[in-house]
Design an enzyme around this catalytic site. Structure first.
Site, PDB file in Angstrom:
ATOM      1  N   ASN A  77      -2.382  12.841  -4.162  1.00  0.00           N
ATOM      2  CA  ASN A  77      -3.144  12.916  -5.188  1.00  0.00           C
ATOM      3  C   ASN A  77      -3.945  14.382  -4.953  1.00  0.00           C
ATOM      4  O   ASN A  77      -4.347  15.366  -5.348  1.00  0.00           O
ATOM      5  CB  ASN A  77      -4.544  12.333  -5.028  1.00  0.00           C
ATOM      6  CG  ASN A  77      -4.290  11.180  -5.958  1.00  0.00           C
ATOM      7  OD1 ASN A  77      -2.998  11.264  -6.964  1.00  0.00           O
ATOM      8  ND2 ASN A  77      -5.044   9.788  -5.871  1.00  0.00           N
ATOM      9  N   GLU A  93      -4.794   2.401  -4.496  1.00  0.00           N
ATOM     10  CA  GLU A  93      -3.006   2.088  -4.219  1.00  0.00           C
ATOM     11  C   GLU A  93      -2.564   1.290  -3.473  1.00  0.00           C
ATOM     12  O   GLU A  93      -1.789   1.139  -3.112  1.00  0.00           O
ATOM     13  CB  GLU A  93      -2.778   3.146  -3.200  1.00  0.00           C
ATOM     14  CG  GLU A  93      -2.667   3.447  -1.812  1.00  0.00           C
ATOM     15  CD  GLU A  93      -4.465   4.123  -1.902  1.00  0.00           C
ATOM     16  OE1 GLU A  93      -4.392   4.246  -0.213  1.00  0.00           O
ATOM     17  OE2 GLU A  93      -5.095   4.180  -2.654  1.00  0.00           O
ATOM     18  N   ASP A 145       0.501  -1.120  -0.015  1.00  0.00           N
ATOM     19  CA  ASP A 145       0.521   0.163  -0.292  1.00  0.00           C
ATOM     20  C   ASP A 145       0.912   0.952   0.220  1.00  0.00           C
ATOM     21  O   ASP A 145       1.916   1.804   1.090  1.00  0.00           O
ATOM     22  CB  ASP A 145      -0.730  -0.100   1.312  1.00  0.00           C
ATOM     23  CG  ASP A 145      -2.110   1.040   1.110  1.00  0.00           C
ATOM     24  OD1 ASP A 145      -3.023   0.942   0.935  1.00  0.00           O
ATOM     25  OD2 ASP A 145      -1.644   2.565   1.494  1.00  0.00           O
ATOM     26  N   ASP A 155      -1.494   8.451 -10.636  1.00  0.00           N
ATOM     27  CA  ASP A 155      -1.912   7.646 -11.242  1.00  0.00           C
ATOM     28  C   ASP A 155      -0.184   6.865 -12.150  1.00  0.00           C
ATOM     29  O   ASP A 155      -0.214   5.860 -12.657  1.00  0.00           O
ATOM     30  CB  ASP A 155      -1.948   8.122 -12.919  1.00  0.00           C
ATOM     31  CG  ASP A 155      -4.551   8.103 -12.591  1.00  0.00           C
ATOM     32  OD1 ASP A 155      -4.464   7.316 -11.324  1.00  0.00           O
ATOM     33  OD2 ASP A 155      -4.718   8.393 -13.110  1.00  0.00           O
TER      34      ASP A 155
END
Length: 389
Positions: free
Chosen positions: A277, A312, A269, A286
């Site tokens: 983000n 993620e 993770d 991304d």
């Protein structure tokens, strides 16, 4: 003996040897625009070109006492080879690296590491770009033993004491082992012939049972083939497999588990991904996921299967892999990721959970355990590997 720190690269850290006889040193890492680090070199050859051949050893054991805020410590075994090293050029020696949790040395303890856990430091490999036959760890001419603050080096005072280092390996030569093995085999040959007939019948029954299991799995996969053809097995963003794409690997791993082969899962993770983000935008987020997927896929085996589990979060399925080996792979991937530079974002980290399927355990149960290990890694500060034993 020699100490060093980031001041040579424009940093503000300082270091000094406090006890040359006891190999003790202290450094103060100071926040600056450069990467913070400090370390200590035990030089085995003043010319740094003729050291020790440690190729036949399989374990390094050393006593270390550490006090400070860092979460990990690096140990380098630096190898000189004229095919890539240059005389009197310090960084031309190959940096064989292993990184371990700093709390293993808290209060002074013996630390044991396998030589198979070492890998060539990513930054050194990137700088030198050796051909494949020279890109692996190498221990035939170790000229420097190097201890350094790890990836998670933090600002503050760091105190080290390194008292003893031992290397262990084979007690007798491989040739002698072969002689012993052949002699033992000849002594047991007659007994083997007596029980062979009974064992052949038992093995035949087991083989037939495995073939029936394989046939059942193949029938199950065939019945789902049309559905799988209609759905993509890969995640369109990262190119990793999706949840559907790992069905085959898990099904085969379960069959191999019945034959005694281990099946391990790694859950990954990205740390603070929401912050990435929010700060840089989803397009940059991304790119981080795509870069992470590419790095992992280039550093795993052909039998391993890497999949995006959601958001993620990623899962790595490792067939025929014991828990210790899976944990070592997770630590290797964690260290490589922490050293990677991502466009705009710079360095990122990830947390890892590791578990191996137990006898009689269901898939739901192992996924629950590996998820709990990942949560524990997050809870204990992120950028770390937690194993569910």
């Amino acid at each position: 003996m020699a100490k060093y720190d980031d001041s040579g690269n424009g940093g503000l850290s300082t270091s000094e040897i406090t006890d040359p006889n006891g190999m003790s040193w202290v450094c103060n890492l100071a926040e600056s625009d450069t990467y913070m680090y400090c370390g200590f070199e035990l030089v085995l050859d003043e010319e740094r070109d003729s050291g020790l051949n440690l190729s036949n050893f399989d374990q390094v054991r050393f006593w270390m006492d550490y006090k400070g805020p860092t979460q990990s410590i690096r140990l380098y075994l630096r190898n000189y080879d004229p095919r890539y090293s240059k005389p009197h050029v310090n960084d031309s020696t190959k940096y064989n690296q292993v990184e371990f949790n700093a709390d293993l040395a808290e209060g002074g303890q013996w630390i044991e590491l396998s030589m198979s856990d070492f890998f060539v430091a990513n930054w050194w490999f990137q700088a030198n770009r050796l051909p494949p036959n020279l890109a692996l760890p190498q221990f035939d001419n170790i000229v420097v033993i190097d201890v350094q603050t790890g990836t998670s080096g933090r600002e503050g005072k760091h105190e080290f004491t390194l008292s003893e280092i031992e290397f262990t390996g084979q007690v007798i030569s491989s040739e002698r082992w072969y002689q012993v093995i052949v002699g033992t085999w000849l002594g047991l040959a007659m007994l083997f012939l007596i029980v062979r007939t009974w064992r052949l019948k038992q093995e035949l029954n087991q083989r037939q049972a495995r073939e029936r299991e394989l046939m059942q799995v193949n029938q199950l996969l065939d019945s789902r083939s049309r559905t799988l053809e209609e759905k993509s097995k890969t995640d369109p963003l990262t190119g990793a497999f999706n949840r559907k794409g790992i069905e085959d690997a898990i099904a085969l791993g379960l069959i191999e588990r019945r034959e005694g082969k281990p099946l391990s899962l790694l859950m990954v993770d990205v740390d603070h991904f929401k912050t990435i983000n929010d700060h840089y935008g989803h397009a940059v987020g991304d790119q981080v996921l795509t870069g992470l997927s590419s790095l992992v896929k280039h550093n795993i085996r052909g039998t391993d299967l890497f999949a995006r589990w959601g958001g993620e979060e990623f899962v790595l399925v490792c067939r025929d892999t014991e828990l210790r080996e899976a944990a070592g792979l997770a630590e290797k991937l964690r260290a490589l990721l922490a050293e990677e530079q991502f466009e705009q974002v710079g360095r990122i980290t990830a947390s890892f959970g590791v578990a191996t399927l137990r006898q009689g355990e269901t898939l739901d149960e192992i996924f629950n355990r590996v998820d709990q290990a990942l949560y524990k890694a997050k809870e204990f500060g992120r950028n770390r590997v937690e194993v569910s034993w």
